[in-house]
Design an enzyme around this catalytic site. Structure first.
Site, PDB file in Angstrom:
ATOM      1  CG  ASP A   1      34.099  27.200  -9.570  1.00 49.56           C
ATOM      2  OD1 ASP A   1      33.894  27.119  -9.997  1.00 49.56           O
ATOM      3  OD2 ASP A   1      33.991  26.528  -8.009  1.00 49.56           O
TER       4      ASP A   1
ATOM      5  CG  ASP B   1      39.965  25.856  -9.396  1.00 48.61           C
ATOM      6  OD1 ASP B   1      39.711  27.095  -9.829  1.00 48.61           O
ATOM      7  OD2 ASP B   1      40.099  24.645  -9.305  1.00 48.61           O
TER       8      ASP B   1
END
Ligand code: NAG
Ligand code: NAG
Ligand code: NAG
Ligand code: NAG
Ligand code: NAG
Ligand code: NAG
Ligand code: NAG
Ligand code: NAG
Ligand code: NAG
Ligand code: NAG
Length: 849
Positions: free
Chosen positions: A449, A526
């Site tokens: 990430d 996100d």
């Protein structure tokens, strides 16, 4: 080129913007605001003297019109309708990126070169490249049709101390729509951008927090490839450059839609993909930048993730509850909380006191674990990764030579310099079982990430400052967009090495660049628990699939916010038809594991998830076909219906392969949706529910929907290969027989393919251990042939049932609007199917009753 006046204007804008601007728009970024309204003007010309032609390379001498500076303009011919155009100063200081292309493209010889006083014509097969000397332009013809033009009048090249910006314009004379320039939260077909409208598409890896829908702002991924598609043909480009780019799109231009590239630094290295079909262009792009390897089969199952699984009991509890409530699942994920104080490659000793037992328990139910691991390392003496990296000079530097330190998850951190081959090797070695204590093969994959890279610094748009220095003195400007690629390369090697190359690694990355698809899957970051984020996930993943990055998914449920029950159901139903299928949620949100909902909600979630598992053979076969040919796994309608202009802007429907049509339901409370059925009147699309309904391929049609499922259809003429027995995981499906659905055409045939191998290793690649089968159904007679002379032992196609579906006709031959479904099963009187083994390239047939 920039005047003093411009500079002062710029400073004024920056001052006005203040500190509260997190992400800059065009007017706040020098590269964009200084170049956007560049006047069309001939700044360069080719001087025909001094041109060199050799071995598939034509190298021209380009000069500025004042004849004070000298450049190369090089044209190279490559296999399969691809050309490479490089423009560069004779005394160049430009940085040329590495590791992005999947091997060095080999030039092929020109068939002919014809020179005149005005131009050079380079002939290769069906193609002609015309270099017009003055005014300068480069034209690319396929079969004497002009497909692609690099305009000379918007070409600029600047050589400054720290950056080397350049600009150029292109047009696609045969196209009506442009696609590509991943990643944006926008429609699939790129829109017109203009000074009084939308900003140019920004191509830069950035952690765009709370990303808005339908925006041209940069996001986590940056793939500088662009395709122009029209009813008659498709062509494309790939700019082999990892610097920041802004692209102005003009759809209404005379001479075809155009794009104007403003590039911050690096080399002008442009690949031109001449198609002529969309299939060809995608294959040309993937032949340059590579394809994924086959994923381990379990990674195609359902993934349960949450930023919030904070201890080993949680893992145990969630898996047990999934099992008790009959939800299939293959993988559970741990976010950052598994670490000790956010130090990657450590376990939180209190909450994960016994990772071996946790992994052993998962393994006993055929489940896998994936954990998060980022590229920034806590600045803490005594943390071995930090100490060793510091001692060996593996961190990225500031311009002044000191180690770059900024805020990451653990507070002050430094970032691994993956451009350094030794740092990459070191990082790879951290993944070895002996170096990462508490890991086993059941920790089947890693989640890289924050690798844009994301930095908790509002002053630098939450990413690396432009002037950071990587290994060898390379400026971050030149490689910003490919930092992620270098990281996942190293992660991939680490995961391969830990098993001596016997297992396929699984990696999920957030940032991505051209070539990242060779190593990792990605997701759209996100997103939010809002309906609009469902259709955008189709648009974004379809775009990525066209640009070679097939293993794409979206956070099911929405990362930020709370999904309503209806939204969650729609998210799961649509997410089940994206290649990567993971529920994920933010630590601040309510828990949303599927078993937490009322019975009727659980039922729809369960059906969607089981439908995913039933189609696992379809997914796996399509991934193989991607590996084999470079083809997308999910496809926009225009991929298969390229001459139907009505589908060019459809991006909330996808085709899984060529045979399954899915419509995302992206609105609350709907009782019907409009589905576009392509292919013409003769083509029928059968509801996957097999309730007897079907629709002809005549365009937009109202289709009723309930909350139970979203609209999914099978194409007439196809064989859909499924497994109908419900199991807790993909591994548990191992011995199940296949059920085939054959949607017979009016000549009573249907065709399909299916691919089988060991699901986990690289033997398919290294020793041809697989069985790739073509199927023809003549009703209950199935003829199947191994396509390759491969070693297919152990990978027999064991068919349990064939269900044929035909539309019912009345005696006058017209369709009644119902369909007839007939089931043929393997019976004791039939041939014992698992005894039919194909050795090498063979054909056999079976009959079911
Ligand atoms: C660019 O951003 C600045 C600061 O937020 C804003 O004032 C300006 O209006 C924006 N420009 C455009 C064209 O959106
Ligand atoms: C262009 O070709 C010339 C050979 O004439 C070569 O020396 C030069 O390096 C090439 N430049 C680029 C950028 O490919
Ligand atoms: C496609 O090609 C045909 C025949 O060359 C031509 O008539 C037609 O205008 C073209 N269509 C488009 C959209 O370019
Ligand atoms: C460890 O687990 C406990 C109990 O679930 C939780 O409260 C705590 O936040 C966890 N620690 C970390 C670092 O996540
Ligand atoms: C493993 O499973 C056993 C049996 O269910 C359980 O007692 C134990 O707590 C589990 N251990 C971990 C670390 O999950
Ligand atoms: C690995 O971790 C286990 C506990 O999970 C511990 O008992 C063991 O000492 C550790 N080994 C090393 C080499 O640190
Ligand atoms: C950074 O920006 C975000 C969003 O605008 C804001 O919430 C946050 O307070 C800012 N942080 C700092 C340190 O300025
Ligand atoms: C990899 O090979 C080494 C050396 O042959 C061996 O010690 C190790 O057990 C192997 N590891 C795996 C996971 O197969
Ligand atoms: C591979 O996985 C598929 C799907 O679970 C299964 O049908 C097949 O039997 C598996 N093959 C092997 C060799 O495990
Ligand atoms: C079968 O379908 C084809 C086109 O798909 C059509 O041309 C033909 O008329 C059909 N034949 C019958 C007997 O319906």
């Amino acid at each position: 080129m920039w005047s003093q006046t411009c500079f002062f204007v710029l400073s004024a804008v920056l001052a006005y913007a203040g500190d509260d601007v997190l992400y800059k728009n065009c007017s706040l970024v020098e590269l964009c605001n200084q170049n956007r309204e560049l006047e069309r003007q001939d700044r360069f010309k080719v001087n025909p003297e001094g041109a060199v032609f050799a071995n598939g390379l034509a190298s021209f001498r380009m000069q500025n019109v004042e004849e004070t500076e000298d450049f190369f303009l090089n044209v190279t011919a490559l296999e399969g309708n691809v050309f490479r155009l490089q423009v560069e100063e004779r005394e160049s200081v430009r940085y040329h990126i590495q590791h992005v292309l999947d091997g060095d493209p080999t030039p092929i010889n020109f068939d002919d070169v014809q020179l005149s006083l005005q131009a050079a014509d380079i002939i290769v097969g069906n193609n002609r490249v015309t270099v017009n000397y003055s005014p300068l332009s480069v034209e690319f013809y396929e079969n004497e049709v002009l497909q692609f033009v690099v305009e000379g009048d918007r070409l600029t090249l600047e050589n400054e101390d720290l950056r080397h910006p350049f600009t150029f314009g292109v047009t696609f004379p045969q196209a009506s729509h442009l696609y590509g320039l991943h990643e944006h939260s926008d429609h699939l077909a790129l829109r017109t951008t203009e000074p009084n409208g939308a900003d140019p598409y920004r191509v830069r890896t950035i952690d765009y927090i709370n990303y808005e829908l339908y925006s041209t702002m940069a996001m986590y991924g940056a793939i500088p490839a662009l395709y122009g598609h029209g009813s008659n043909s498709t062509s494309g480009l790939f700019l082999h450059n990892a610097a920041e780019i802004w692209v102005e799109i003009t759809n209404e231009a005379v001479g075809g839609p155009g794009a104007y590239f403003m590039v911050d630094s690096g080399a002008f290295d442009l690949f031109v993909l001449l198609g002529p079909s969309i299939t060809d262009v995608v294959r040309q792009y993937t032949s340059l930048t590579g394809v994924a390897h086959l994923p381990p089969i379990w990674s195609l199952g359902y993934h349960q993730c949450r930023w919030g699984y904070a201890n080993q009991q949680d893992v145990q509890t969630v898996i047990a509850a999934m099992d008790i409530n009959d939800f299939p699942i293959d993988v559970i994920w741990l976010d950052i909380q598994h670490t000790q104080d956010m130090k990657f490659f450590t376990w939180n000793t209190q909450n994960f006191s016994d990772p071996f037992a946790m992994l052993q328990n998962l393994s006993s139910t055929n489940r896998y674990l994936v954990v998060l691991s980022d590229c920034h390392f806590k600045m803490e003496e005594g943390y071995f990764v930090y100490d060793e990296s510091l001692a060996n000079d593996y961190f990225i530097k500031n311009l002044d030579g000191t180690v770059y330190v900024d805020e990451g998850w653990p507070g002050p951190s430094s970032w691994m310099d993956y451009l350094n081959p030794d740092a990459r090797d070191y990082y790879s070695s951290l993944y070895l079982y002996e170096n990462w204590n508490g890991t086993t093969p059941t920790l089947g994959g890693v989640w890289n990430d924050m690798n844009e890279a994301s930095v908790f610094n509002n002053d630098t748009e939450k990413t690396f400052p432009y002037d950071l220095v990587h290994y060898g003195g390379v400026s971050n400007r030149d490689i910003h967009n490919m930092y992620n690629l270098l990281q996942v390369m190293a992660t991939h090697k680490g995961l391969e090495d830990r098993d001596n190359g016997t297992r396929r690694p699984f990696i999920l990355t957030r940032a991505h660049f051209a070539g990242t698809q060779r190593y990792a899957a990605f997701w759209t970051g996100d997103n939010k628990a809002e309906f609009g984020y469902i259709p955008i996930s189709y648009s974004m993943c379809l775009n990525a699939n066209l640009l070679g990055f097939v293993f794409c998914g979206a956070d099911v449920g929405g990362f930020f916010g709370e999904p309503t029950e209806e939204l969650l159901q729609r998210f799961v139903q649509s997410g089940a038809w994206l290649p990567f299928f993971r529920e994920h949620s933010n630590i601040g949100s309510e828990r949303r594991e599927p078993y937490l909902f009322p019975e009727e909600v659980q039922n729809t979630l369960r059906e969607a998830m089981k439908t995913r598992y039933a189609h696992l053979p379809v997914w796996y076969t399509l991934f193989y076909e991607h590996v084999r040919n470079g083809d997308p796994v999910i496809r926009p309608l225009f991929y298969h219906y390229p001459s139907d202009p009505d589908v060019f802007e459809i991006d909330d429907q996808l085709l899984l392969g060529s045979d399954i049509l899915v419509k995302a339901v992206g609105e609350a409370g709907v009782e019907s949706v409009q589905v576009y059925f392509p292919g013409g009147e003769e083509l029928l699309w059968f509801s996957a529910q097999l309730d007897g309904t079907f629709y002809p391929g005549t365009g937009l049609t109202d289709v009723p929907v309930t909350i139970d499922r979203i609209p999914v259809f099978y194409r007439r003429g196809s064989i859909i290969v499924t497994k109908q027995t419900s199991r807790p995981s993909t591994t548990d499906m191992k011995d199940d027989y296949y059920t085939l659905f054959a949607f017979l055409k009016n000549d009573s045939t249907a065709t399909g393919t299916v691919y089988l191998d060991d699901n986990l290793s690289f033997e398919y690649r290294d020793s041809m251990r697989y069985n790739y089968v073509s199927l023809v159904s003549y009703g209950n007679i199935i003829v199947y042939s191994s396509i390759d002379d491969s070693d297919s032992q152990g990978f027999d196609l064991k068919i349990e049932e064939v269900i044929t579906v035909i539309p019912e006709t009345s005696y006058d031959g017209s369709l009644t609007g119902r369909c007839l479904k007939t089931s043929y099963k393997y019976t004791a009187d039939g041939i014992p199917l698992n005894q039919i083994k194909l050795k090498g390239k063979e054909t056999a047939s079976i009959k079911l009753y």
